[in-house]
Design a protein around this motif. Structure first.
Motif, mmCIF file in Angstrom:
data_model
loop_
_atom_site.group_PDB
_atom_site.id
_atom_site.type_symbol
_atom_site.label_atom_id
_atom_site.label_comp_id
_atom_site.label_asym_id
_atom_site.label_seq_id
_atom_site.Cartn_x
_atom_site.Cartn_y
_atom_site.Cartn_z
ATOM 1 N N ASP A 21 0.842 -1.214 0.000
ATOM 2 C CA ASP A 21 0.000 0.000 0.000
ATOM 3 C C ASP A 21 0.869 1.253 0.000
ATOM 4 N N ARG A 22 1.870 1.245 0.872
ATOM 5 C CA ARG A 22 2.738 2.400 0.993
ATOM 6 C C ARG A 22 3.496 2.660 -0.316
ATOM 7 N N ALA A 23 4.000 1.563 -0.924
ATOM 8 C CA ALA A 23 4.754 1.692 -2.175
ATOM 9 C C ALA A 23 3.842 2.185 -3.301
ATOM 10 N N LYS A 24 2.601 1.723 -3.314
ATOM 11 C CA LYS A 24 1.650 2.185 -4.341
ATOM 12 C C LYS A 24 1.412 3.685 -4.212
ATOM 13 N N ALA A 25 1.283 4.137 -2.976
ATOM 14 C CA ALA A 25 1.061 5.574 -2.760
ATOM 15 C C ALA A 25 2.252 6.379 -3.273
ATOM 16 N N ILE A 26 3.451 5.858 -3.071
ATOM 17 C CA ILE A 26 4.655 6.548 -3.551
ATOM 18 C C ILE A 26 4.730 6.492 -5.076
ATOM 19 N N ALA A 27 4.401 5.321 -5.647
ATOM 20 C CA ALA A 27 4.586 5.100 -7.094
ATOM 21 C C ALA A 27 3.569 5.866 -7.933
ATOM 22 N N GLY A 28 2.380 6.093 -7.383
ATOM 23 C CA GLY A 28 1.357 6.808 -8.134
ATOM 24 C C GLY A 28 0.973 6.068 -9.399
ATOM 25 N N ASP A 29 1.171 6.695 -10.554
ATOM 26 C CA ASP A 29 0.814 6.068 -11.832
ATOM 27 C C ASP A 29 1.819 5.009 -12.269
ATOM 28 N N LYS A 30 2.981 5.004 -11.662
ATOM 29 C CA LYS A 30 4.012 4.058 -12.080
ATOM 30 C C LYS A 30 3.847 2.706 -11.378
ATOM 31 N N GLU A 31 4.750 1.791 -11.681
ATOM 32 C CA GLU A 31 4.645 0.449 -11.125
ATOM 33 C C GLU A 31 5.415 0.316 -9.817
ATOM 34 N N VAL A 32 4.993 -0.687 -9.041
ATOM 35 C CA VAL A 32 5.738 -1.099 -7.854
ATOM 36 C C VAL A 32 6.483 -2.383 -8.195
ATOM 37 N N GLY A 33 7.790 -2.401 -7.969
ATOM 38 C CA GLY A 33 8.587 -3.608 -8.182
ATOM 39 C C GLY A 33 8.892 -4.268 -6.852
ATOM 40 N N VAL A 34 8.843 -5.598 -6.822
ATOM 41 C CA VAL A 34 9.061 -6.343 -5.582
ATOM 42 C C VAL A 34 10.290 -7.239 -5.731
ATOM 43 N N ASN A 35 11.231 -7.176 -4.780
ATOM 44 C CA ASN A 35 12.449 -8.012 -4.732
ATOM 45 C C ASN A 35 12.718 -8.409 -3.285
ATOM 46 N N GLY A 36 13.413 -9.575 -2.993
ATOM 47 C CA GLY A 36 13.683 -10.638 -3.931
ATOM 48 C C GLY A 36 12.644 -11.713 -3.809
ATOM 49 N N GLY A 37 13.076 -12.970 -3.950
ATOM 50 C CA GLY A 37 12.178 -14.106 -4.094
ATOM 51 C C GLY A 37 11.244 -14.332 -2.915
ATOM 52 N N THR A 38 11.746 -14.195 -1.705
ATOM 53 C CA THR A 38 10.924 -14.496 -0.528
ATOM 54 C C THR A 38 9.774 -13.499 -0.411
ATOM 55 N N ILE A 39 10.103 -12.222 -0.571
ATOM 56 C CA ILE A 39 9.076 -11.188 -0.489
ATOM 57 C C ILE A 39 8.115 -11.313 -1.680
ATOM 58 N N ALA A 40 8.650 -11.601 -2.857
ATOM 59 C CA ALA A 40 7.799 -11.764 -4.034
ATOM 60 C C ALA A 40 6.815 -12.912 -3.827
ATOM 61 N N THR A 41 7.286 -13.982 -3.198
ATOM 62 C CA THR A 41 6.420 -15.123 -2.921
ATOM 63 C C THR A 41 5.289 -14.722 -1.971
ATOM 64 N N GLN A 42 5.623 -13.942 -0.958
ATOM 65 C CA GLN A 42 4.593 -13.487 -0.004
ATOM 66 C C GLN A 42 3.570 -12.575 -0.679
ATOM 67 N N VAL A 43 4.043 -11.721 -1.568
ATOM 68 C CA VAL A 43 3.134 -10.806 -2.266
ATOM 69 C C VAL A 43 2.218 -11.593 -3.210
ATOM 70 N N LEU A 44 2.803 -12.595 -3.864
ATOM 71 C CA LEU A 44 2.007 -13.461 -4.742
ATOM 72 C C LEU A 44 0.953 -14.217 -3.925
ATOM 73 N N GLU A 45 1.363 -14.756 -2.778
ATOM 74 C CA GLU A 45 0.439 -15.501 -1.918
ATOM 75 C C GLU A 45 -0.690 -14.612 -1.401
ATOM 76 N N ALA A 46 -0.387 -13.323 -1.211
ATOM 77 C CA ALA A 46 -1.392 -12.380 -0.711
ATOM 78 C C ALA A 46 -2.326 -11.899 -1.823
ATOM 79 N N GLY A 47 -2.091 -12.391 -3.048
ATOM 80 C CA GLY A 47 -2.965 -12.010 -4.165
ATOM 81 C C GLY A 47 -2.699 -10.609 -4.681
ATOM 82 N N LEU A 48 -1.518 -10.065 -4.388
ATOM 83 C CA LEU A 48 -1.226 -8.669 -4.708
ATOM 84 C C LEU A 48 -0.277 -8.499 -5.887
ATOM 85 N N LEU A 49 0.131 -9.620 -6.503
ATOM 86 C CA LEU A 49 1.118 -9.525 -7.590
ATOM 87 C C LEU A 49 0.422 -9.576 -8.950
#
Lengths: 200, 200
Positions: free
Chosen positions: A120-148
Motif C-alpha cells: 500500500d505504501r509503495a503504491k502511494a509513492i509510485a502513483g501512476d508508475k509500477e511497484v517492483g518487488v524483490n527478492g524471491g521471498t518477499i515476491a512469494t509473499q506478495v504473490l500468496e497475498a494475491g497482490l502480484l
C-alpha cells in the motif's frame, strides 16, 4: 491501478542464486557482456549490456515508481550505499527499523506492519508508475497475498543444478500465469514477462 | 555426427513434475489446448495444439531417429503400449532386460552396460538423425558424461512451487549453454532450444 510486478534473473533450471546464495557471476553476466552503457544512481555501477537489454532496463526503470524489498536484501546490499541503483524510493519490509536509519526517508521507508501495508505504501509513492518487488521471498509473499500482477524473468542459459528457486515454498501452487506477454532477446539472457491470472 | 538432445516440458519455476512426480495436468496443457491435430504412433493419442506447436512437434519428430530413456520412464508408460508415440526405436538404459521383452526388438533395445553404450547404440540406429534423451535423470547423466549437444525446454507459464527439477543433482554445475537458438511461441508454452557449450 498501480501495477505490482516482480522480476529476477534466473538460471534455465529455475534458480535465482546458487545453494550458498551466491552464483551471481553466472547469473548476472548479461549486465556486463555488451557495449551499451546504462548508468545507474550508483556512480560505481554502470551496466554494459546488449542494446536490447539496455532498452529493456531503460523501459523497466521508467515504469518503476517504487520498490518493495525484504530486510535481507536491504542488509545484503548495505542499503545500496544509500540510494537504490534504479533511483526510486524503496519500501523495506522489516520487523524493526535498522539502527542508524530514519523510519521515513526519501530513499528508504521502513514498514513494520507487514507485506500488505508495505505494498500500500509503495503504491502511494509510485502513483501512476509500477511497484517492483524483490527478492524471491518477499515476491512469494506478495504473490500468496494475491497482490502480484506480473512476473518478469531474465532467463539465463546456465544450469546451476541446485540453488534458491524464485518462488521457494510457494503455498498457493499451482499458480497459472499468462504469457509471455513480452519476449526480448539480449546477449546471454531472454527477458520474459508474464501476467498472474487472477482468480474469479 | 549424430546430435544428442534432450527436452522437457518445464514450469516457469524449473520443474518437470511436481513433488509427487505428477502435476502433468498443469505442465502438459499445451498438448491439448489448440485446434491443430497431430496424430502419433499411438492411435489413442492425438495432440491438439496451436499451429506453432504442431509445426514444432512435427520438426522434432522428423529430426529424431532414436530415443534413449531410463527404465523408470519405460515402466511408468508401460513401454508406451509397445511403440513410442514418436514412432522411433527406443534404447532403454536398465540393469536387467524386463520380463517378457526381447533384448533387441524393432521398437525397444535394452542396454545393460551403461549410458555411454546406450548413446552409442542409439546413434547407430539414428544415423543422420538426432538422438533424443528422456527423462531428467538420464538426461543429467548424459550431460555429465559430456555427450549432450542440446537442451530443449517447453516453458509453461505455471508456478508449481516445488517439484522435480530437470537436471536435479547435476554434478558438473555450472553448465554454460548458448542460446536460445530457437524461440517458438505456442499457446501456453514457449519452445526454447539451447546448445551445450563444449569445454576446450
Amino acid at each position: 491501478m498501480t501495477k505490482v510486478t516482480t522480476g529476477a534473473t534466473m538460471s534455465l533450471d529455475g534458480y535465482i542464486a546458487d545453494a550458498t546464495h551466491g552464483g551471481f557471476e553466472h547469473l548476472f553476466q548479461w549486465y556486463g557482456n555488451g557495449d551499451v552503457e546504462t548508468p545507474t544512481a550508483n556512480p560505481d555501477m554502470t551496466f554494459r549490456t546488449s542494446a536490447a537489454s539496455a532498452e529493456h532496463v531503460r523501459e523497466l526503470t521508467e515504469r518503476t515508481g517504487a520498490l518493495v524489498v525484504g530486510r535481507r536484501l536491504f542488509d545484503m546490499t548495505n542499503g545500496w550505499g544509500g540510494r537504490h541503483p534504479m533511483d526510486v524510493p524503496v519500501v523495506v519490509v522489516t520487523h524493526h527499523v535498522p539502527e542508524g536509519w530514519e523510519r521515513e526517508g526519501d530513499s528508504f521507508v521502513f514498514v513494520t506492519d507487514g507485506i500488505e501495508a508495505a505494498i500500500d505504501r509503495a503504491k502511494a509513492i509510485a502513483g501512476d508508475k509500477e511497484v517492483g518487488v524483490n527478492g524471491g521471498t518477499i515476491a512469494t509473499q506478495v504473490l500468496e497475498a494475491g497482490l502480484l500482477d506480473e512476473v518478469h524473468v531474465d532467463l539465463v542459459p546456465v544450469l546451476l543444478g541446485d540453488g534458491i528457486p524464485f518462488f521457494a515454498g510457494l503455498k498457493i501452487a499451482p499458480v497459472q500465469l499468462e504469457g509471455p506477454t513480452r519476449v526480448v532477446q539480449g546477449n546471454g539472457v531472454t527477458h520474459l514477462a508474464y501476467r498472474v491470472r487472477k482468480a474469479g
